[in-house]
Design a protein around this motif. Structure first.
Motif, PDB file in Angstrom:
ATOM      1  N   MET A  85      16.733  16.979 -77.219  1.00 40.49           N
ATOM      2  CA  MET A  85      15.953  17.045 -75.986  1.00 40.49           C
ATOM      3  C   MET A  85      16.852  16.749 -74.781  1.00 40.49           C
ATOM      4  O   MET A  85      17.791  15.980 -74.868  1.00 40.49           O
ATOM      5  CB  MET A  85      14.795  16.034 -76.028  1.00 40.49           C
ATOM      6  CG  MET A  85      13.809  16.272 -77.173  1.00 40.49           C
ATOM      7  SD  MET A  85      12.961  17.866 -77.070  1.00 40.49           S
ATOM      8  CE  MET A  85      11.598  17.486 -75.992  1.00 40.49           C
ATOM      9  N   ILE A  86      16.510  17.400 -73.689  1.00 40.27           N
ATOM     10  CA  ILE A  86      17.309  17.241 -72.471  1.00 40.27           C
ATOM     11  C   ILE A  86      16.443  16.485 -71.449  1.00 40.27           C
ATOM     12  O   ILE A  86      15.279  16.813 -71.239  1.00 40.27           O
ATOM     13  CB  ILE A  86      17.666  18.623 -71.882  1.00 40.27           C
ATOM     14  CG1 ILE A  86      18.404  19.483 -72.915  1.00 40.27           C
ATOM     15  CG2 ILE A  86      18.442  18.481 -70.593  1.00 40.27           C
ATOM     16  CD1 ILE A  86      19.814  19.089 -73.188  1.00 40.27           C
ATOM     17  N   ASN A  87      17.045  15.479 -70.846  1.00 42.00           N
ATOM     18  CA  ASN A  87      16.316  14.700 -69.832  1.00 42.00           C
ATOM     19  C   ASN A  87      16.719  15.172 -68.445  1.00 42.00           C
ATOM     20  O   ASN A  87      17.894  15.360 -68.163  1.00 42.00           O
ATOM     21  CB  ASN A  87      16.642  13.214 -69.981  1.00 42.00           C
ATOM     22  CG  ASN A  87      16.257  12.717 -71.358  1.00 42.00           C
ATOM     23  OD1 ASN A  87      15.090  12.740 -71.727  1.00 42.00           O
ATOM     24  ND2 ASN A  87      17.258  12.326 -72.141  1.00 42.00           N
ATOM     25  N   LEU A  88      15.723  15.345 -67.606  1.00 45.26           N
ATOM     26  CA  LEU A  88      15.997  15.739 -66.230  1.00 45.26           C
ATOM     27  C   LEU A  88      14.853  15.246 -65.344  1.00 45.26           C
ATOM     28  O   LEU A  88      13.844  14.750 -65.859  1.00 45.26           O
ATOM     29  CB  LEU A  88      16.148  17.259 -66.112  1.00 45.26           C
ATOM     30  CG  LEU A  88      14.895  18.123 -66.232  1.00 45.26           C
ATOM     31  CD1 LEU A  88      15.156  19.470 -65.585  1.00 45.26           C
ATOM     32  CD2 LEU A  88      14.483  18.342 -67.682  1.00 45.26           C
ATOM     33  N   THR A  89      15.045  15.396 -64.041  1.00 49.23           N
ATOM     34  CA  THR A  89      13.914  15.121 -63.157  1.00 49.23           C
ATOM     35  C   THR A  89      13.666  16.360 -62.308  1.00 49.23           C
ATOM     36  O   THR A  89      14.601  17.055 -61.902  1.00 49.23           O
ATOM     37  CB  THR A  89      14.163  13.915 -62.216  1.00 49.23           C
ATOM     38  OG1 THR A  89      15.215  14.276 -61.320  1.00 49.23           O
ATOM     39  CG2 THR A  89      14.554  12.674 -62.985  1.00 49.23           C
ATOM     40  N   ILE A  90      12.377  16.624 -62.095  1.00 50.82           N
ATOM     41  CA  ILE A  90      12.010  17.688 -61.168  1.00 50.82           C
ATOM     42  C   ILE A  90      11.121  17.054 -60.105  1.00 50.82           C
ATOM     43  O   ILE A  90      10.121  16.416 -60.441  1.00 50.82           O
ATOM     44  CB  ILE A  90      11.283  18.840 -61.891  1.00 50.82           C
ATOM     45  CG1 ILE A  90      12.194  19.439 -62.969  1.00 50.82           C
ATOM     46  CG2 ILE A  90      10.852  19.910 -60.886  1.00 50.82           C
ATOM     47  CD1 ILE A  90      11.623  20.638 -63.694  1.00 50.82           C
ATOM     48  N   ASN A  91      11.540  17.192 -58.873  1.00 54.45           N
ATOM     49  CA  ASN A  91      10.853  16.530 -57.747  1.00 54.45           C
ATOM     50  C   ASN A  91      10.664  15.045 -58.040  1.00 54.45           C
ATOM     51  O   ASN A  91       9.623  14.456 -57.749  1.00 54.45           O
ATOM     52  CB  ASN A  91       9.506  17.193 -57.473  1.00 54.45           C
ATOM     53  CG  ASN A  91       9.674  18.646 -57.069  1.00 54.45           C
ATOM     54  OD1 ASN A  91      10.770  19.053 -56.714  1.00 54.45           O
ATOM     55  ND2 ASN A  91       8.609  19.414 -57.134  1.00 54.45           N
ATOM     56  N   GLY A  92      11.665  14.463 -58.672  1.00 55.07           N
ATOM     57  CA  GLY A  92      11.621  13.041 -58.958  1.00 55.07           C
ATOM     58  C   GLY A  92      10.847  12.675 -60.208  1.00 55.07           C
ATOM     59  O   GLY A  92      10.858  11.516 -60.632  1.00 55.07           O
ATOM     60  N   ILE A  93      10.169  13.686 -60.791  1.00 53.05           N
ATOM     61  CA  ILE A  93       9.384  13.380 -61.993  1.00 53.05           C
ATOM     62  C   ILE A  93      10.287  13.494 -63.212  1.00 53.05           C
ATOM     63  O   ILE A  93      10.855  14.557 -63.475  1.00 53.05           O
ATOM     64  CB  ILE A  93       8.201  14.368 -62.140  1.00 53.05           C
ATOM     65  CG1 ILE A  93       7.330  14.309 -60.891  1.00 53.05           C
ATOM     66  CG2 ILE A  93       7.397  14.086 -63.403  1.00 53.05           C
ATOM     67  CD1 ILE A  93       6.352  15.467 -60.779  1.00 53.05           C
ATOM     68  N   PRO A  94      10.459  12.422 -63.953  1.00 53.37           N
ATOM     69  CA  PRO A  94      11.316  12.507 -65.129  1.00 53.37           C
ATOM     70  C   PRO A  94      10.636  13.304 -66.244  1.00 53.37           C
ATOM     71  O   PRO A  94       9.413  13.229 -66.396  1.00 53.37           O
ATOM     72  CB  PRO A  94      11.520  11.058 -65.549  1.00 53.37           C
ATOM     73  CG  PRO A  94      10.446  10.288 -64.890  1.00 53.37           C
ATOM     74  CD  PRO A  94       9.887  11.092 -63.764  1.00 53.37           C
ATOM     75  N   MET A  95      11.394  14.089 -66.956  1.00 54.34           N
ATOM     76  CA  MET A  95      10.821  14.816 -68.080  1.00 54.34           C
ATOM     77  C   MET A  95      11.898  15.072 -69.115  1.00 54.34           C
ATOM     78  O   MET A  95      13.096  14.946 -68.853  1.00 54.34           O
ATOM     79  CB  MET A  95      10.175  16.121 -67.621  1.00 54.34           C
ATOM     80  CG  MET A  95      11.088  17.097 -66.940  1.00 54.34           C
ATOM     81  SD  MET A  95      10.175  18.568 -66.458  1.00 54.34           S
ATOM     82  CE  MET A  95       9.197  17.931 -65.094  1.00 54.34           C
ATOM     83  N   SER A  96      11.417  15.428 -70.277  1.00 51.06           N
ATOM     84  CA  SER A  96      12.305  15.644 -71.400  1.00 51.06           C
ATOM     85  C   SER A  96      11.874  16.948 -72.062  1.00 51.06           C
ATOM     86  O   SER A  96      10.726  17.080 -72.478  1.00 51.06           O
ATOM     87  CB  SER A  96      12.133  14.462 -72.350  1.00 51.06           C
ATOM     88  OG  SER A  96      13.074  14.555 -73.373  1.00 51.06           O
ATOM     89  N   VAL A  97      12.764  17.923 -72.088  1.00 47.09           N
ATOM     90  CA  VAL A  97      12.390  19.228 -72.639  1.00 47.09           C
ATOM     91  C   VAL A  97      13.465  19.685 -73.617  1.00 47.09           C
ATOM     92  O   VAL A  97      14.571  19.144 -73.641  1.00 47.09           O
ATOM     93  CB  VAL A  97      12.230  20.298 -71.527  1.00 47.09           C
ATOM     94  CG1 VAL A  97      11.080  19.959 -70.610  1.00 47.09           C
ATOM     95  CG2 VAL A  97      13.521  20.467 -70.736  1.00 47.09           C
ATOM     96  N   GLU A  98      13.126  20.690 -74.388  1.00 45.93           N
ATOM     97  CA  GLU A  98      14.062  21.168 -75.392  1.00 45.93           C
ATOM     98  C   GLU A  98      15.257  21.849 -74.766  1.00 45.93           C
ATOM     99  O   GLU A  98      15.147  22.498 -73.730  1.00 45.93           O
ATOM    100  CB  GLU A  98      13.360  22.148 -76.338  1.00 45.93           C
ATOM    101  CG  GLU A  98      12.727  21.438 -77.491  1.00 45.93           C
ATOM    102  CD  GLU A  98      12.234  22.396 -78.554  1.00 45.93           C
ATOM    103  OE1 GLU A  98      12.888  23.436 -78.770  1.00 45.93           O
ATOM    104  OE2 GLU A  98      11.198  22.087 -79.150  1.00 45.93           O
ATOM    105  N   GLU A  99      16.403  21.728 -75.437  1.00 48.54           N
ATOM    106  CA  GLU A  99      17.606  22.400 -74.991  1.00 48.54           C
ATOM    107  C   GLU A  99      17.341  23.903 -74.923  1.00 48.54           C
ATOM    108  O   GLU A  99      16.654  24.449 -75.784  1.00 48.54           O
ATOM    109  CB  GLU A  99      18.748  22.114 -75.963  1.00 48.54           C
ATOM    110  CG  GLU A  99      20.082  22.493 -75.381  1.00 48.54           C
ATOM    111  CD  GLU A  99      21.245  22.117 -76.294  1.00 48.54           C
ATOM    112  OE1 GLU A  99      21.026  21.422 -77.286  1.00 48.54           O
ATOM    113  OE2 GLU A  99      22.365  22.555 -75.977  1.00 48.54           O
TER     114      GLU A  99
END
Lengths: 612, 903
Positions: free
Chosen positions: B1-15
Motif C-alpha cells: 500500500m502507498i501512503n499519500l495525502t490529497i488536500n491534506g487528507i491522509p490515505m492509503s491506496v494500492e500501488e
C-alpha cells in the motif's frame, strides 16, 4: 495468422533526415538583426508541427499561442494579448506531457523575459527595437566590422595587396587575424544556407601569404596635427589604436612593459601557430605609417599615469590580461608547478624550456591549455597530458585546436578535478592528485561536473602547467584612480574610462581575456573617439574600391579547409603548422561568397555595420 | 500500500493506483474530460491536473501513479486557471460557431463539455475559433461523426481499441491537425468496423453520436436498467425511453460486459418491441379458410384450455407437449413448465437448448455433476495464461466475450483455436487447429494421449478428485498424434504443441460452443473436453474450467427452470421419486413420473401420432430446427398447435391459436446468463394493443384447465422458484435489486439468502463428488460426404443477426449491413464448379435445396462449406441433418453432406 511488416528503410524519416540538415543549416544561418519575437514565432511554429496532438495544451495551445504572438509580432497586440499569451504559455509549460509541449511553453516564457525590451517596443511603440534590422552577416559579426565581402572579391581578382589594405581599413593586423583569428565572421555566413560557411580566415591567409603585410604599403598618414596621445600596452589593441591615430596625423607614444611589442600575440601565442616573423610583418607595417614611438621595457604605474594626464592630449590604456588566475589546490606552490602565462611569456622572449624526459601535466581546457600542451610536446616532453574537470565537449578551446593537440600526442584526461600536488623530498611536484568527476546538471548554460563516487587518483607529473585563466594587473591603475569591476577596468560604451575625460581604456583589460579581433575593434573605437575628443573628425580612406559583384554561384560545394603539416613532423619544431592554400582552392572558396554587401540587405540603407 | 495525502487528507491506496482514482476513493472530485478508466488514460485534456508538492509542473492525475509520501493538491487558483485555460482551448476547437449553437446539438444536456463549461463559467472561447465547417460522416446506419464538434480527446479511439479491441478507430493526421479517422463516411461498408457504437457512447460531446439520439433530448427520457435479450453474455444496459417508446440503448457497467455492448445489443434490441408487425390480439385460425381471425382473450384461452383437455382426455397426458422459450424470463419459463406438468400432466417440456447446448447439460452433468459453465467470463479472460476455444467464434456469436478475449490476447494470454474455419480470432491465435468438422472427440483424445505420454497430467488432482482414470488412459492409448492428425486433418506436431501449451499453462480455460455440441457425438465431445480439463487439473479455480458459452440470453435459465423432460427446476430429476413427491407437495397435484420426450424426439413422435397437441412458447422451429421439411410435416400432423409469440413467425403460421405475449422490455423478471448469473430484466414500456404478460396467459390457462393457480407478480414467482429450487434458494428480485448485490446479479448455486452465489463451480469438490472420466471413442458424423454430396456443410451465426432474425430484422440498419443468405466455399471447390465469388449457387442435400450467394475464400478447407442460419431467403436448415446425439438428442447442425452448383 496475422502478419507484420518490416519497417521499410526508405520511410519518410530517412527522407526527412537530409531535409532536416538543410533546416538546421537555415537556422544556423539566421541573419543577425532579426526580430526575436518573429524568431520565437517561427520556432513555435516548428513546435506546433512537432506536436503529436495528444495533449490539449500542446495540440491546441501552441497554435493559439502562435496566433497571439503573431498579433504581438505584427505590432498589433495589446497588453491583454501578452497576458493571455503568458497564461497560455504557462499552461503549456506546466501541463504538457512531453518536452515537445512543455519546452515550447518554457521557451516562450524565457523569450518574454530575455526579449522584454523588444516586447515593450512592440506593445508601446508598435515597432521593433531600433537595432532590429538586418545587415551583412560576416561584416556585422566581425567585432571590427571588416569589409569581408570586399576583400574576398579582391582576393578572387588576385588583388592581394588591395585585399590587405581593405582589411587594414578596419584592422591593422591582417596577418595576425589571417593566422589566428577565431573568425566570428563565419558564424552566420549566409553561404551556410547552401552548403557551409566561407573559409574567410583561409582566404585572408591566402591574401597575406601572397602579399606579406610589410610589403604592402599602408595608406598615407594625414598631415601632422601636433597632438600627442599615449597608448599603454603594445598589444593588438594598443597598436591598432596607435595605427589609426597615426593615420589621422596624431603623434603616438606606445609604452610597453615587455621587451618587444605584440602583447599576447607574442607572449601568449606560440610560434607554431603564429610565427614571430609574421607578427613582425604586421607590426612593421603599422610602424611604417610614422608618428608612432614604441617604448619597450617601460612599465607604467600610477605616477606615470598622473604625469601622462598632464603631458598628453589623450591616453588609451590597453594593458591586456597578463597575469595568471590562481588555482586553489593543495601544494600549488610546489616546485615545477608553473603558470601558463609565465611559461608562454618566457617563450615569447625566446627562452624555451627543456622538458626532455619529463611528464608534463597541463590543467585547463581552453586554447591556452592547448598552446601549453603543444608547446610542451615541442620542448621534448616524454608525455603530455591535459587534465580537465569537465568533458572534452565542454572544453572552451576551439575543436580544431583540441584535435591538433591530440594528433600531436597529447592525452586528454577528462572528468578529473585537480585537488592537490604531491611533492618529492625537494619540494618539487611528483604527481597531480585528482578527484574523478561525473557530469551533472546544466548551470549557467554549461553542464557542471560534480564529484563522482570514485576514489582519488594520482597522475604522475614532473611539470605541472596551470592554464586556468588570465587576469589583468589592475592595481597600479586603480592606485591612479581608475575604476574596476571584477578586476577589469570600467568604461562607457565609448571606451571612456569612468570618471576621466581624455582617458580611454579597451581590450582584454576592459573586457577580460578575449580575442585578438575584439582587441583590434576596441583599439579602432578608442582611436576614433580620442580623435573626436580632441575635436577632430578625421576620415580615413583605404584607397581601395570593392569590385563589382558577380552572379551568385548556387551550386553546393564543399568548404576548402586549411590543411596542416602532418602531426608527426610538425610536433618537432615551432614552425607554422598550417599549409598555404593553393590558388585554385582560394578561387573556389572566394567564388562561393554570396556577396551579401550587394545582394539582399547589404545594398539597403542601414544594411552595413561599420566603424567608419 | 502507498501512503499519500490529497488536500491534506491522509490515505492509503494500492500501488499502481492513479492520483485520480485515489482521490475518487475519498470522494474528492477532480474534473475529467478525456479520461475513460482502462480505456483512455492518455491524459490529453489536462482537465485533471493537480499539484504535487515538490514538482514544478502540474501533473495529470489520471495517468500519474501515486508515490509514497506524495502530497497532492486538487484545487487552488493555479490549478483552476490551468483547467479553465485548457477548457478554453478545447472550446475553441469544439467550433460551436462553425456548426450551430449548443441547443441544436443531439447531445445538448448530455454533453460533458457543456457541463464543464458551466462549472468553470466559460461561455465562449477567448481563443481563435475556426469558422469553415467540415463535412459530417454519416453513411453508417447507426453512427455519425461530426469532425467540427470533435475535441480530439480520443475517448472513442480508446473505446474501440482498448474496450471493443476492434482497432478500427485511429487518429489521422491532416497536416497540422489530427482528427479521428472515423469509418462512417461513404465507404463505411468496406471496413471491418462492427458498428458496436462503443465509440459513440464514449464520446463526451456531440461529435461521434448514435444517430438515434436525434429522436430525443436527454431531459425527455428515462433510462431503465435491464439485461440484453440476445446472446447469453448477459450485457447490462439501459433502455432509453421517451413517451413510452424505447428510443435508444446505453451500455451499463455490468459484471459480464464492463460497459460494452455489441451492435445487436445497442442497436437491435428494441426496434422490434414497437414494431408494427407485433401481434396485438389473439388469433384463431378459421379451419375452413385457413386464415387467422382476431379473437378475444376469453375465446382464445377457452379454446386452448378446452382443446388441450380434450386431447389429454382422448390420448392421455403424454400426447401433449410444451416447448418453452429460451428468450423469455426465468419466471415465464417456470410458470410455463409448471403449466405443462400440472395441467397437461406430462413431462414433455423442453426448450431450444435441446438443439444447441443440451449436449453440454447432459455431458457435464455426467462428468462433473452440473451442466453449466464452470467459471466466469471475467476470470477466464483476465486470470488465464492460455485460452483454448473449441468450436466457438465469440467475436460473432458472443461479441462482448469476443472483445474480452481479444483484450486478453493483446495483453499476452496465449490462444489456441480449434475450429474448421478461419475467423478473425484464428488470425490472432498462437495455434489454430483447423480440424475437420465433427472430429472433436478424436482431437480431445489425441490431446490427452500426448499429455499422458509426456507426463504432463496433474497426478495429484487425478488421484484426489477423479475416478475412472485408468479406463481413460487405456482408451486414449490408440489416439496417437499421427492417427488423430489423420482423422482431424491437422499436423501432429501442431497438436503436440497445443497439448503442451494447454497442459503446462498455470491457468487455462476451455471455452467451447456449438461447434462441439451440435453433433451426433456432441455429448461425447463435451465429456472429452471435460476429461481433458480434469486430466490437467484445470477445474475449480480461476482462469480455468470447462466453459460452454451459451447461445441465447436465457437458455441457461430455461434449463435451470426445468423446461426439460427429465428435470424439474434446478436439475431435480423426474426419475427421483423424492423429487416427484416434493413437487407434488409444493404444487398440490399428482405429477406424471415418466420422463418426457426431448423436443427433437417430439417431431418424430408427432409424425407417429404420439403427440397430438403442442404449445410452443416463442420458438420458431420451422426456421431454426434441422431439416425444415421434416419439421413442417411434423407440425402439420398435429391436432392442435398453440403459439405464444410476439410475431407471426414461420412456425406461428402453422398454429391453430396464436397468443400475443410480451417482450423482455415489457415485463419484470430475470435472465440467467452463460455464467449462471441471474440478472434482472425490468419493464421499460407497455405497447399498444391487447397483449398479455406471458405468465398471466399461462396462469389463466392453468385455471381454465382446472389448476387453481393464483395470479402472481414476477417477483412472487421467483420467490416460489426459490422455495422449490435449492440452487436458487437465495435468489429474489428484492435481493437482486439490493445494494448488497450492487447490480452484479447472483450466480447459482445460491443456496440461501446469505449465500453470495458461486462464481466458480467445483471448487474443492465436484458437484457429483468425484469427477468422472468418461472415455469416448471417436465416431464419424452421421452423414459423411460421398460422391453425390461431396461437400461438408457447417452452419453458424454472424455478428449482425440473431438466430431466426425475429428481433434483429426489425432494425433496418442491420438489414442494410446483412440481410441475405450466403455460403462460404473454398476456392478450389468453387473453381472446379466454375463458381466465382458473388455467383448465385444452388445448394442441395438429401433433405432439400436452396439458392444462395457464393462467397469464395480459403476460410474453410476444400471439401468444407459454411452457411449462416439466419436468413429465410436461403435457410440452411432446409439442408441440415436431424441426426441426433444419442444422449442429449441434439441435432447435427454442424455436419451434413451437400453439393453446390452454379444456379
Amino acid at each position: 495468422m496475422s502478419k507484420i511488416m518490416i519497417t521499410s528503410p526508405k520511410n519518410t524519416n530517412t527522407q526527412l533526415k537530409s531535409f532536416l540538415e538543410k533546416f538546421e543549416r537555415r537556422i544556423q544561418a539566421t541573419p543577425p538583426g532579426i526580430c526575436p519575437i518573429v524568431l520565437q514565432i517561427s520556432l513555435l511554429e516548428e513546435c506546433r508541427s512537432q506536436t503529436c496532438t495528444k495533449c490539449v495544451p500542446c495540440r491546441d495551445g501552441i497554435p493559439q499561442l502562435v496566433e497571439i504572438l503573431k498579433k504581438i509580432g505584427q505590432c498589433q497586440g495589446t497588453r491583454d494579448d501578452l497576458e493571455q499569451a503568458r497564461t497560455l504559455a504557462e499552461l503549456i509549460r506546466d501541463t504538457s506531457d512531453c518536452a515537445i509541449g512543455y519546452d515550447a511553453g518554457a521557451m516562450v516564457l524565457e523569450g518574454m523575459e530575455t526579449f522584454r525590451e523588444e516586447y515593450e517596443m512592440h506593445l508601446n511603440y508598435s515597432r521593433c527595437n531600433f537595432d532590429i534590422k538586418q545587415s551583412v552577416p560576416c561584416e556585422t559579426m566581425c567585432p571590427a566590422h571588416v569589409n569581408v565581402p570586399g576583400y574576398i572579391a579582391l582576393v578572387e581578382e588576385g588583388r592581394y595587396g588591395d585585399a590587405v589594405n581593405m582589411v587594414r581599413k578596419d584592422n591593422p593586423f591582417p596577418t595576425a587575424c589571417a593566422l589566428i583569428c577565431e573568425h566570428p565572421c563565419e558564424e552566420k555566413c549566409r553561404r551556410t544556407i547552401i552548403d557551409s560557411p566561407i573559409n574567410i580566415r583561409g582566404i585572408k591567409k591566402f591574401a597575406v601569404d601572397q602579399a606579406h603585410a610589410d610589403q604592402v604599403p599602408c595608406p598615407q598618414a594625414n598631415p601632422s596635427t601636433g597632438r600627442k596621445v599615449a597608448v599603454i600596452g603594445a598589444g593588438p589593441s594598443g597598436l591598432t589604436c596607435a595605427y589609426f591615430l597615426a593615420l589621422m596625423g596624431h603623434h603616438v607614444d606606445v609604452y610597453e612593459e615587455k621587451s618587444k611589442p605584440g602583447g599576447m600575440l607574442r607572449y601568449g601565442i606560440p610560434a607554431y601557430r603564429f610565427p614571430r616573423e609574421r607578427l613582425d610583418e604586421d607590426i612593421s607595417a603599422i610602424l611604417s605609417v610614422g608618428n608612432i614611438e614604441i617604448k619597450c621595457n617601460t612599465p607604467v604605474g600610477a605616477q606615470q599615469m598622473s604625469r601622462f594626464m598632464e603631458e598628453y592630449d589623450g591616453i588609451y590604456v590597453a594593458i591586456g590580461a597578463h597575469t595568471e588566475k590562481k588555482l586553489r589546490i593543495d601544494n600549488v606552490d610546489a616546485g615545477n608547478v608553473i603558470s601558463a602565462v609565465n611559461i608562454l611569456r618566457e617563450i615569447g622572449d625566446g627562452n624555451y624550456p627543456d622538458f626532455t624526459d619529463k611528464n608534463v601535466v597541463i590543467v585547463g581546457g581552453g586554447n591556452v591549455a592547448m598552446d601549453c600542451a603543444r608547446t610542451s610536446v615541442r620542448c621534448g616532453a616524454k608525455s603530455v597530458s591535459i587534465v580537465y574537470r569537465r568533458r572534452k565537449e565542454d572544453m572552451t578551446a576551439l575543436p580544431e585546436e583540441i584535435e591538433s593537440a591530440v594528433a600531436e600526442g597529447v592525452e586528454l584526461i577528462t572528468l578529473q578535478a585537480p585537488i592537490g600536488v604531491e611533492t618529492d623530498e625537494q619540494g618539487n611536484c611528483r604527481a597531480l592528485l585528482v578527484q574523478p568527476q561525473m557530469i551533472g546538471p546544466v548551470k549557467g548554460g554549461r553542464p557542471a561536473p560534480v564529484n563522482a563516487n570514485k576514489p582519488q587518483e594520482k597522475i604522475q607529473a614532473d611539470v605541472i602547467l596551470l592554464a586556468v585563466g588570465q587576469d589583468v594587473v589592475c592595481q597600479p591603475f586603480e592606485e591612479f584612480g581608475m575604476k574596476t569591476e571584477r578586476n577589469c577596468f570600467k568604461a562607457t560604451p565609448y571606451l571612456e574610462a569612468e570618471g576621466f575625460d581624455k582617458l580611454f581604456v579597451g581590450g582584454d583589460c576592459q573586457t577580460g581575456p578575449a580575442t585578438v579581433i575584439k582587441a583590434v575593434a576596441a583599439g579602432k573605437v578608442a582611436a576614433r573617439n580620442i580623435d573626436e575628443y580632441m575635436g577632430y573628425h578625421h576620415k580615413l580612406n583605404c584607397g581601395v574600391e570593392t569590385p563589382l559583384p558577380k552572379e551568385n554561384d548556387r551550386t553546393p560545394k564543399g568548404r576548402v579547409n586549411i590543411a596542416e603539416r602532418p602531426a608527426r613532423v610538425r610536433k618537432n619544431d615551432f614552425k607554422s603548422v598550417e599549409i598555404e592554400m593553393s590558388l585554385e582552392e582560394a578561387i573556389q572558396e572566394c567564388g562561393r561568397c554570396l556577396r551579401c554587401d550587394h545582394y539582399g540587405c547589404g545594398s539597403m540603407e542601414g544594411g552595413r555595420v561599420t566603424y567608419d | 500500500m502507498i501512503n499519500l495525502t490529497i488536500n491534506g487528507i491522509p490515505m492509503s491506496v494500492e500501488e499502481g493506483t492513479t492520483i485520480l482514482e485515489a482521490a475518487r476513493t475519498a470522494d474528492i472530485r477532480i474534473p475529467t474530460l478525456c479520461y475513460l478508466k482502462d480505456r483512455n488514460q492518455i491524459a490529453s485534456c489536462r482537465m485533471c491536473v493537480v499539484e504535487v508538492a515538490g514538482r514544478s509542473n502540474l501533473v495529470a492525475s489520471c495517468n500519474t501513479p501515486v508515490e509514497e509520501g506524495m502530497e497532492v493538491t486538487t484545487d487552488n487558483d493555479r490549478i483552476f486557471r490551468a483547467r479553465k485555460t485548457a477548457l478554453d482551448l478545447i472550446m475553441a476547437k469544439h467550433g460551436l460557431e462553425t456548426i450551430a449553437p449548443c441547443f441544436s446539438c443531439n447531445k445538448n444536456g448530455a454533453c460533458e463539455l457543456q457541463d464543464l463549461c458551466r462549472e468553470f463559467g466559460l461561455e465562449k472561447s477567448s481563443f481563435y475559433v475556426k469558422k469553415d465547417p467540415e463535412p459530417v460522416l454519416d453513411s453508417n446506419p447507426f453512427l455519425s461523426y461530426n469532425p467540427n464538434l470533435c475535441i480530439a480527446c480520443q475517448r472513442c479511439v480508446g473505446a474501440c481499441n482498448n474496450g471493443a479491441h476492434n482497432h478500427i478507430l485511429q487518429m489521422k493526421r491532416e497536416g497540422l491537425k489530427t482528427i479521428v479517422d472515423a469509418p462512417f463516411g461513404e465507404y463505411w461498408k468496406f471496413t471491418t468496423c462492427e458498428s458496436c457504437g462503443n465509440c459513440a457512447e464514449a464520446c463526451p460531446t456531440g461529435a461521434l453520436t448514435l444517430k438515434r439520439r436525434k429522436e430525443y433530448r436527454e431531459w425527455e427520457v428515462e433510462k431503465v436498467l435491464t439485461t440484453c435479450p440476445h446472446c447469453a453474455v448477459g450485457c447490462q444496459y439501459y433502455l432509453v425511453v421517451k413517451d413510452g417508446k424505447i428510443v435508444n440503448a446505453e451500455a451499463a457497467d455490468g459484471p459480464a460486459n464492463h460497459g460494452l455492448t455489441c451492435v445487436k445489443g445497442r442497436s437491435a434490441s428494441f426496434d422490434f418491441v414497437n414494431s408494427p408487425q407485433r401481434l396485438t390480439t389473439p388469433l384463431i385460425k378459421n379451419k375452413e379458410t385457413g386464415q387467422f381471425e382476431k379473437a378475444t382473450w376469453d375465446e382464445a384461452l377457452d379454446l386452448v384450455a378446452s382443446k388441450f383437455l380434450e386431447l389429454k382426455e382422448k390420448y392421455g397426458p403424454d400426447s401433449l407437449a410444451g416447448f418453452a422459450c429460451a428468450r423469455s424470463t426465468n419466471e415465464d419459463i417456470y410458470m410455463f413448465q409448471k403449466m405443462v406438468r400440472t395441467c397437461f400432466g406430462t413431462n414433455n417440456t423442453d426448450n431450444c437448448a435441446r438443439v444447441c447446448h443440451s449436449s453440454t447439460v447432459s455431458g457435464l452433468a455426467i462428468t462433473l455433476g452440473s451442466g453449466a459453465m464452470t467459471n466466469t467470463i471475467e476470470d477466464i479472460t483476465r486470470d488465464s495464461d492460455v485460452i483454448m476455444l473449441v468450436g466457438s467464434n465469440p467475436e460473432e456469436a458472443h461479441p462482448v466475450i469476443g472483445m474480452q478475449i481479444r483484450e486478453a490476447v493483446e495483453k499476452g494470454t496465449k490462444l489456441i483455436v480449434v475450429d474448421p474455419r478461419d475467423t478473425q480470432l484464428t488470425q490472432k491465435a498462437d495455434i489454430h487447429l483447423k480440424l475437420r468438422p465433427g472430429t472433436n472427440v478424436a482431437f480431445a483424445n489425441g490431446m490427452m494421449h500426448i499429455i499422458l505420454e509426456e507426463g504432463l497430467e496433474d497426478k495429484a488432482f487425478i488421484e484426489s478428485r477423479t475416478e475412472n482414470f485408468e479406463a481413460l488412459r487405456e482408451m486414449v492409448k490408440s489416439y496417437t498424434p499421427e492417427r488423430v492428425g489423420e482423422i482431424c486433418h491437422v499436423d501432429p506436431d501442431r497438436l503436440r504443441e497445443a497439448a503442451r501449451m494447454y497442459a503446462k499453462a498455470k491457468a487455462a480455460p476451455i471455452c467451447y460452443c456449438l461447434g462441439v455440441t451440435e453433433h451426433s457425438t456432441g455429448t461425447e465431445g463435451v465429456m472429452s473436453l471435460s476429461n481433458l480439463a480434469m486430466l490437467c487439473g484445470k477445474l475449480g479455480r480461476p482462469g480455468c474450467g470447462v466453459n460452454p458459452i451459451r447461445g441465447q440470453n436465457n437458455v441457461q435459465g430455461a434449463c435451470d427452470m426445468g423446461a426439460q423432460p427429465s428435470d424439474f427446476p434446478g436439475y431435480q430429476k423426474v426419475a427421483n421419486p423424492d423429487v416427484i413427491a416434493k413437487f407434488e407437495k409444493a404444487w398440490g397435484v399428482k405429477l406424471n413420473t415418466k420422463e418426457g420426450l426431448k423436443a427433437t424426439d417430439c417431431f418424430p413422435a408427432m409424425l407417429e401420432g404420439k403427440i397430438k397437441g403442442l404449445f410452443i412458447f416463442g420458438e420458431d422451429p420451422i426456421r431454426t430446427d434441422p431439416d425444415t421439411h421434416h419439421v413442417e410435416k411434423a407440425l402439420k400432423s398435429l391436432d392442435f398447435l398453440v403459439m405464444d409469440e410476439l410475431f407471426l413467425t414461420e412456425t406461428a403460421k402453422y398454429a391453430d391459436v396464436v397468443l400475443p405475449g410480451r417482450s423482455y422490455a415489457e415485463k419484470e423478471g430475470t435472465f440467467s446468463n452463460t455464467e449462471r448469473r441471474v440478472q434482472r430484466v425490468r419493464k421499460a414500456v407497455t405497447i399498444k394493443g391487447d397483449t398479455r404478460l406471458d405468465t398471466d396467459i399461462f396462469i389463466d390457462l392453468m385455471n381454465r384447465m382446472g389448476y387453481p393457480q393464483p395470479h402472481m407478480t414476477a417477483a412472487e414467482i421467483m420467490d416460489e422458484v426459490a422455495s422449490v429450487t435449492p440452487s436458487f434458494a437465495g435468489i429474489s428480485h428484492k435481493r437482486l435489486d439490493s445494494e448488497e448485490v450492487a447490480g452484479r446479479g447472483l450466480q447459482w448455486p445460491c443456496t440461501g439468502t446469505d449465500h453470495p452465489g458461486t462464481p466458480i463451480l467445483h471448487v474443492g469438490k465436484f458437484s457429483r463428488g468425484l469427477g468422472l472420466f468418461q472415455p469416448s471413442e471417436y465416431r464419424d458424423p452421421a452423414e459423411m460426404p460421398d460422391e453425390e454430396y461431396p461437400l461438408i456443410l457447417m452452419t453458424g451465426r454472424i455478428l449482425y443477426h440473431y438466430n431466426a432474425c425475429a428481433m434483429t430484422d426489425k432494425t433496418p440498419g442491420l438489414n442494410e449491413i446483412a440481410n441475405s443468405s450466403f455460403i462460404e466455399i473454398n476456392q478450389k471447390d468453387a473453381s472446379e464448379k466454375g463458381i466465382r465469388d458473388g455467383d448465385r449457387v444452388k445448394v442441395s442435400s438429401r433433405r432439400g435445396e436452396l439458392t444462395t450467394t457464393a462467397r469464395v475464400s480459403d476460410k474453410t478447407y476444400p471439401g468444407e462449406c459454411w452457411m449462416p442460419f439466419h436468413f429465410q431467403d436461403g435457410n440452411a436448415n432446409l439442408l441440415t441433418n436431424a441426426a441426433l446425439d444419442n444422449i442429449s438428442r441434439a441435432p447435427e447442425y454442424k455436419v451434413c453432406a451437400i453439393k453446390v452448383q452454379k444456379a
